[in-house]
Design a protein around this motif. Structure first.
Motif, mmCIF file in Angstrom:
data_model
loop_
_atom_site.group_PDB
_atom_site.id
_atom_site.type_symbol
_atom_site.label_atom_id
_atom_site.label_comp_id
_atom_site.label_asym_id
_atom_site.label_seq_id
_atom_site.Cartn_x
_atom_site.Cartn_y
_atom_site.Cartn_z
ATOM 1 N N MET A 5 -2.281 10.289 1.928
ATOM 2 C CA MET A 5 -2.031 10.139 3.372
ATOM 3 C C MET A 5 -1.709 8.682 3.668
ATOM 4 S SD MET A 5 -5.042 12.396 5.101
ATOM 5 C CE MET A 5 -5.222 14.147 4.790
ATOM 6 N N ASP A 6 -0.572 8.451 4.301
ATOM 7 C CA ASP A 6 -0.161 7.080 4.622
ATOM 8 C C ASP A 6 -0.369 6.825 6.108
ATOM 9 O OD1 ASP A 6 0.881 4.582 4.726
ATOM 10 O OD2 ASP A 6 2.817 5.077 3.814
ATOM 11 N N GLU A 7 -1.447 6.141 6.429
ATOM 12 C CA GLU A 7 -1.792 5.855 7.827
ATOM 13 C C GLU A 7 -1.627 7.087 8.710
ATOM 14 O OE1 GLU A 7 -0.598 2.188 9.442
ATOM 15 O OE2 GLU A 7 0.166 1.407 7.535
ATOM 16 N N PRO A 8 -2.322 8.160 8.384
ATOM 17 C CA PRO A 8 -2.064 9.425 9.072
ATOM 18 C C PRO A 8 -2.459 9.397 10.542
ATOM 19 C CG PRO A 8 -4.031 9.619 7.737
ATOM 20 C CD PRO A 8 -3.418 8.282 7.407
ATOM 21 N N LYS B 81 0.828 -1.204 0.000
ATOM 22 C CA LYS B 81 0.000 0.000 0.000
ATOM 23 C C LYS B 81 0.868 1.261 0.000
ATOM 24 C CE LYS B 81 -1.763 -1.117 4.008
ATOM 25 N NZ LYS B 81 -1.026 -2.359 4.294
ATOM 26 N N SER B 82 1.804 1.304 0.910
ATOM 27 C CA SER B 82 2.657 2.499 0.988
ATOM 28 C C SER B 82 3.473 2.652 -0.283
ATOM 29 C CB SER B 82 3.619 2.398 2.171
ATOM 30 O OG SER B 82 2.906 2.241 3.356
ATOM 31 N N THR B 83 3.956 1.545 -0.773
ATOM 32 C CA THR B 83 4.751 1.573 -1.994
ATOM 33 C C THR B 83 3.949 2.173 -3.142
ATOM 34 O OG1 THR B 83 5.960 -0.371 -1.257
ATOM 35 C CG2 THR B 83 5.998 0.102 -3.615
HETATM 36 MG MG LIG Z 1 2.884 1.138 4.824
#
Ligand SMILES: [Mg+2]
Ligand SMILES: Nc1ncnc2c1ncn2[C@@H]1O[C@H](COP(=O)(O)OP(=O)(O)OP(=O)(O)O)[C@@H](O)[C@H]1O
Ligand SMILES: Nc1ncnc2c1ncn2[C@@H]1O[C@H](COP(=O)(O)OP(=O)(O)OP(=O)(O)O)[C@@H](O)[C@H]1O
Ligand SMILES: [Mg+2]
Ligand SMILES: O=P([O-])([O-])[O-]
Lengths: 297, 268, 301, 298, 268
Positions: free
Chosen positions: B178-181, B51-53
């Protein structure tokens, strides 16, 4: 690791370890006392005010005079010149290594730079005397210096402390969390701005610390200035002149006559005490500044 | 969810056959996704599914990661963001990003907001107004208006995260990633950020990665569920898109068994 | 208040601009300046090595290693006594400074409660000691020797002066190496019922050995090159015998170089340059060893 | 001063072994080092160490009993004798070679051929400090260029001798010059500038005659060049000077290695002086030396 | 859950009015809890509510944290573990701990297991047998038996975590504390660890902190729900125990509204 209830054996080991750490305090006290006693004898004969404000330094001549200002001016100039070279070059090298250099290049270049710090200062001294002064300054740059000058000594001193600035500043910048860089890039900042406006300010306390250490090194360096700055203890007004630093005086005089108890011997230690107090003051002030900067953010 | 969501998103960004590699390792395989304008899209899935990638490849933050490489097409307003002539700096300005851990700069609150406009050379008539507006939009103005000159590090975690959102808004992006904000925040701060996201949706398009399914259910218009499968070629685990639909559908009647297992907590 | 709102829905605009990118004029200029700085530093090193080599290459022979210095035959003068003297002094330095430095580093990093004033004081004190000029350590040792009635120009005195000089460096690098060992390793050990001391001895310290070794080698290489503190001890210049113990007189490579270079005969200048090359060689070997240890044994946590 | 194998036996050439500790003049150091080396090649059990504290520094150690032999480029002073007596150190003075204290300038220098002792005094006297800074102040015929001076430091016997002879009082000198115990520093400094001048022992000049030249000295009887001949025939005045070693009588009596070394030094003084490029004694002086030694041994 | 759980736990450990401070800050306030023998007890609650803090105070790991202080009574077999005469080393040997991030020592697999018995001076007739048994119990023997001499760092995350469990078992503790032992692992590794916990319950008592409610629901016999409230005195947020009961009750019919909100994902 705070409390714990170690067994007796462990308690003994702990005391030994503490003793090792406390040695440093003993050393400091030792330095202080070793310098202080001869200095007290010195100041019995020489008025401290005259010592600190006098502009003629001729402690071993028939017509003796003990004004230390010439030595301070020599130290001031070599240090100033050294830092003016080392700070920009060192910081720029640090920025390149930490922010721009590919990992592989960094792994090679950083130790290469550190070699500069490890080269014996005797070698630097001759480098200043036989290469920098005649070839670089006189022939290449056309700056007319004598064989001995605070300029050539200061420049070589600067080369020697480049890695002190570069290496510690690089550590400080590398320690800036990646998250801050990412935050900056994500706002559309380019690499240069990210480096100058985010990384550099965030690392400023480490960078300051590196400069202070370089400053102490420069003030305390002996062999380079003893060999290349000259031995004429007059107030230095022009960096192309020869001059003598505090350390240069100590080295020159100590290799000759320094029988314990003589006025010359005491003079050495008075200058040593002054040198020690100057570096100590620099460090204490710098420590306060570094802490202040760090607290701000 | 009382909100009308069009069946197909009004496209602002899209991925087509996107593969992301770290060196030889393919972390994300063949993703097709269309992100809607003024929508919140959630990316969910177990840890390590990429996901982050994927999120980082949407604004070229992956350029900064050693060895990372994106294949396929990522478009923004139908322009290929990986095209040669595109300036990645401009991409990042227009597609902002907020990170998992709040990462304010070690500067004052004011300077944190002013930083982006300054470095991107925005023409600003009044920086003070801009700072005030960004903070107001990030629902932070009231709390900080009296200490703008103080260090951002004095704020609580939730305030810091809103500051980071305000900072992003200040450069006037169109999309916010937003990455797991909220994963570093407490429940109260989390719910403030969630409310904020819903407000911001009016003006921006938001793509959020979250581990917290309840959060996706609460705020997202659409949800994409990813999982990690063994790569056919190498056998390494690689992230794939399992299902993408309106959030209500994903949580209510998912089409894929794996989605249902994940949603219901049977794995992950 | 409309600054952002008005811009919030801009017309789709091309993503292409060169103005702020990493290819802007300012960015490139900046990078070039950085390169230039680094190039200067590296160039200085290269020039220094090359000029030393040119001057001394003719005397890089066996006699340099095996002969004593000679007043009568400068063309075959050697650094035997200086090499052995350096070896004696550096070994003494290592034996004094390394155990003490490691013990102090372990105490400060692993056991000291740094909220206690005395520990804070020790810490500040060590960082100040690191900045004390080398020559002051020579004065301290000279004063100390005088106080206890010890001879000044013996191996032991030289070893003490240099050990005091590098002690702070070793303490600091020990602490850094220990700090790099993740807390999880300590917790794991403690949670199994190991005592704090066992944890340090069996887990933390072994993991920190590469870092400590690297720091110690670099510190010793600095000590190897120091002349100033030894001059304060009245370092001997004309030694034609092998030092044979802690109370033996000695000379070291930097002092021998200093002395040779101060002599009028050209042959002495040459042998001085050859000894400089020898010393730079030793130094490069020590640095290379330190880097090797750092890279080879660095733990990937 | 060195705790070497003081009582270790040596295998070759007789039975002497042990330490001979010498310190003092840096001018004389090469001479004593050469003596030690030549002696050592026949007596490998003996270690001769040679320090360079300067003549004054050497006497201080000598009179504290730290050394067996003190090298000196001037005779011992009265105050130093007092200290030796206080400490019960009896000694014998041995003149082992001669030297010409030489005034040197750079090869590039074109105006200095000869200086009178008065001009030297003008140049170096305490009154010159801060005032005599340009060559034309010494002699109006000289160019108006800044003077650059190099000389030995105050520990040096050369300094003492020069100030005594030229300025009329031992230790009386201007202090604003580059002072160094390291004579090569003086060589470097003087050869680097055509307006520089310095002074030191003749041997340093002979080794550097490529970059330096000497200045003749006129003490009233015309200009005289420093050389082995002018020193031997006593025409190079007042700067021709004797070089000494001082031997501690007790060491000579109690330490066979010291006695052997000193005997050797005296017997071979000519060849030692040659090896070290010093001016050997003339026959008369050599005869005196052997007499003094005989007195010490007797 | 087919398992019979007694109404009141068969007490092996207990907290009574436990408060934990970091300096002046009270992180955990007045907790009473009884842990049952051969049970798995889960501690759940939002981030920062003091779960880890409380867990560390159960085997005096907090002694290692600068400034940490425990008040109240923590008993093990009805002995006060904070009593003066108690040796914390012994406490930690008998109450083992497994951490969030797998933390094998940088040694071989074999030496990782053998470390505990060696440093605690256990009398071991055959170390090889002991290593084999610990690894077998941790369901790792099959995977590593051929590479016992290899570095533990070569194992996958899940294997490393099982190695850490094996290492803990090797010193033969009675209680095993686990702080989010699966949060760094993928779903498959997680489910292996969960299976392992259930097996280990036969011989040990387990107390686990988890963020993952599904995990608590899957493995725990009893669950304690914590939350963070404003401290009455200082106004700082401090952790309190909201509810403690059988897991089925906590997830099925919680007594407290806050528990229900948390469980149902309405906050956190
Ligand atoms: Mg991640
Ligand atoms: N910088 C990197 N270099 C190499 N591999 C990486 C890098 N970043 C991530 N990976 C790998 O890529 C895969 C996907 O990682 P990613 O961080 O995108 O997953 P994620 O879904 O965001 O997980 P999480 O929910 O834990 O954040 C993982 O296998 C991870 O190990
Ligand atoms: N070493 C410490 N020093 C000071 N405060 C601490 C320390 N460790 C934790 N705290 C504080 O104590 C409170 C409880 O922290 P703790 O780690 O126990 O929470 P938690 O419930 O385990 O949270 P999480 O789920 O995020 O792990 C928090 O406010 C935290 O900031
Ligand atoms: Mg926790
Ligand atoms: O070293 P001196 O011979 O000048 O004393």
């Amino acid at each position: 690791m705070a409390k714990s209830s170690p067994r007796t054996g462990e308690k003994i080991v702990m005391v030994v370890l503490f003793g090792a750490a406390a040695t440093s305090v003993v050393v400091t006290i030792g330095i202080f006392l070793a310098l202080l006693f001869p200095s007290i004898n010195f100041f019995r004969e020489i008025n401290p005010i005259d010592f600190l404000t006098g502009t003629r330094w001729a402690p071993t001549f028939a017509d003796a005079s003990f004004g230390v200002v010439p030595l301070i001016s020599g130290t001031f100039w070599t240090t100033l010149i050294g830092l003016s070279l080392a700070i920009p070059i060192g910081l720029a090298s640090a920025v390149y290594l930490s922010e721009y250099a590919p990992q592989r290049i960094r792994k090679i270049l950083k130790p290469v730079l550190e070699i500069l710090a490890g080269i014996p200062s005797v070698v630097y001294g001759y480098f200043a005397l036989f290469f920098v002064a005649p070839f670089i300054l006189n022939d290449l740059l056309g700056i007319n210096v004598g064989t001995f000058s605070v300029l050539s000594a200061g420049l070589v001193l600067g080369i020697m402390i480049i890695p002190t600035v570069a290496s510690l500043s690089e550590d400080a910048m590398s320690a800036v969390p990646q998250a801050l860089r990412q935050g900056s890039y994500a706002l559309g900042a380019n690499k240069m701005r990210t480096t100058l406006r985010v990384v550099f300010p965030a690392a400023i306390s480490g960078i300051t610390a590196s400069i202070v250490l370089a400053l102490s090194r420069a003030v305390g360096e002996t062999m380079i200035v003893a060999l290349a700055a000259g031995t004429r203890a007059s107030v230095v007004n022009d960096p192309t002149d020869a001059g003598q630093t505090m350390t240069g005086f100590i080295a020159q005089t100590a290799t000759g006559e320094s029988t314990p108890g003589s006025l010359t011997y005491n003079t050495l230690f008075a200058v040593g005490l002054l040198l020690f107090l100057i570096t100590l003051t620099i460090n204490i002030i710098a420590g306060i500044i570094v802490r202040r900067i760090r607290e701000e953010y | 969810m009382e909100r009308e969501i069009p069946t197909t998103p009004r496209r602002i960004m899209a991925c087509e056959d996107v593969n992301v590699y770290y060196g030889d390792f393919r972390a994300v395989t063949s993703v097709d996704l269309t992100f809607g304008k003024n929508e919140i899209t959630a990316l969910i899935g177990p840890s390590g599914c990429g996901k982050s990638t994927l999120l980082r490849s949407l604004n070229r933050m992956n350029d900064m990661v050693l060895g990372a490489r994106v294949e396929g097409s990522v478009t923004f307003h139908d322009q290929e963001i990986y095209a040669k002539e595109v300036d990645p700096i401009e991409v990042r300005r227009r597609i902002g990003m907020v990170f998992q851990k709040p990462n304010p700069f070690p500067k004052s609150i004011y300077d944190n907001i002013a930083y982006g406009p300054k470095v991107t050379g925005m023409k600003v008539s009044s920086m003070d107004d801009l700072v005030e507006e960004a903070l107001t939009r990030a629902a932070l103005w009231g709390e900080v208006k009296d200490k703008l000159k103080q260090s951002a590090y004095g704020l609580s975690g939730g305030q810091q995260q809103r500051l980071c959102i305000a900072r992003t808004i200040a450069v006037n992006p169109e999309v916010i990633l937003m990455d797991e904000p909220c994963s570093a925040l407490d429940p109260i701060a989390t719910s403030r950020i969630e409310d904020l996201m819903v407000e911001l949706r009016e003006d921006y398009s938001i793509i959020i990665v979250t581990h917290n399914m309840q959060q996706a259910a609460r705020v997202a218009d659409r949800t994409a569920f990813f999982t990690a499968l063994a790569d056919e070629g190498t056998g390494d685990r690689t992230g794939v898109l399992v299902e993408y639909d309106k959030t209500a559908t994903i949580f209510g009647s998912p089409a894929d068994q794996r989605t249902e297992d994940y949603i219901s907590g049977r794995f992950g | 208040m409309a600054t952002i709102g008005a811009l919030a829905t801009p017309p789709p605009r091309a993503l292409r601009t060169a103005k702020h990118g990493d290819t802007s004029f300012a960015s490139i200029g900046f990078l070039i300046a950085l390169w230039a700085a680094l190039a200067f530093a590296v160039l200085a090193l290269v020039v220094l090595l090359v000029t030393s080599f040119i001057d001394g290459a003719s005397r890089l022979d066996g006699a340099l290693l095996t002969n004593y210095t000679s007043q009568v035959f400068p063309e075959t003068a050697g650094a035997r006594a200086a090499i052995l003297g350096s070896a004696w002094v550096i070994s003494t330095t290592a034996l004094l400074a390394i155990p003490l430095g490691i013990a102090a580093g372990v105490y400060l990093e692993e056991f000291a409660d740094n909220r206690k004033w005395w520990n804070k004081f020790i810490e500040t004190n060590i960082s100040n000691l690191a900045a004390v000029p080398a020559i002051v350590y020579g004065m301290l040792t000279a004063g100390f020797a005088l106080a206890i009635g010890m001879e000044r120009r013996i191996v032991l005195a030289g070893g003490i002066a240099l050990a005091l000089l590098i002690l702070p460096v070793i303490i600091i690098s020990t602490r850094e190496a220990l700090r790099a060992v993740p807390q999880e390793i300590r917790q794991g050990s403690i949670a199994l019922g190991a005592t704090p001391l066992q944890t340090v001895w069996r887990q933390t310290l072994p993991s920190a050995v590469p870092g400590i070794a690297t720091g110690s080698i670099l510190a010793l290489s600095r000590a190897l090159g120091e002349a100033a503190p030894l001059l304060l001890l009245g370092g001997l210049v004309f030694v034609t015998y092998d030092p044979n113990g802690l109370f033996s007189g000695f000379t070291t490579l930097p002092i021998q170089i200093f002395n040779w270079a101060g002599q009028p005969q050209l042959e002495f200048q040459q042998v001085a340059s050859a000894a400089i090359i020898l010393m730079l060689g030793l130094l490069l070997i020590m640095n290379a060893l330190a880097i090797f240890i750092r890279n080879r044994f660095q733990n990937r946590w | 001063a060195c705790g070497g194998d003081a009582d270790g036996g040596s295998s070759d050439s007789g039975s002497i072994s042990g330490e001979v500790v010498s310190d003092g003049s840096s001018t004389v150091q090469p001479l004593t080092a050469a003596a030690g080396e030549l002696f050592g090649s026949e007596n490998s059990g003996v270690n001769v160490s040679v320090g360079t504290s300067g003549t004054g520094g050497g006497f201080e150690k000598f009179c504290l009993g730290e050394t067996d032999i003190s090298n000196a480029s001037r005779p011992i002073g009265d105050d130093e004798i007092v200290i030796c007596e206080e400490n019960g150190i009896e000694f014998t003075e041995l003149r082992v070679a001669s030297d010409a204290l030489s005034i040197v300038v750079s090869q590039d220098n074109e105006f200095l051929e000869c200086l009178t002792t008065d001009e030297l005094a003008t140049l170096w006297g305490p009154a010159a400090e801060g005032t005599i800074t340009s060559w034309d102040q010494v002699n109006p015929e000289f160019p108006a260029e800044t003077i650059e001076l190099y000389g030995p430091g105050t520990d040096s016997g050369t300094f003492d001798y020069f100030t005594d002879e030229i300025n009329g009082e031992e230790g009386a000198s201007r202090s604003d010059y580059n002072a160094s115990e390291d004579d090569n520093v003086i060589v470097q400094g003087v050869s680097g500038s055509e307006f520089a001048l310095g002074y030191f022992g003749l041997s340093y000049f002979l080794e550097n005659s490529g970059s330096l030249k000497t200045v003749q000295v006129d003490s009233g009887d015309g200009c005289v060049e420093p050389s082995a001949e002018t020193v031997a025939d006593d025409t190079y005045t007042p700067l021709g000077r004797p070089l000494f070693i001082y031997v501690k009588n007790e060491s000579y009596a109690d330490k066979p290695q010291v006695a052997a070394f000193v005997d050797y030094f005296v017997e071979q003084s000519a060849s030692i002086a040659e090896a070290a490029e010093f001016i050997a004694l003339n026959d008369e002086q050599q005869g005196e030396l052997e007499d003094v030694l005989a007195g010490l041994a007797g």
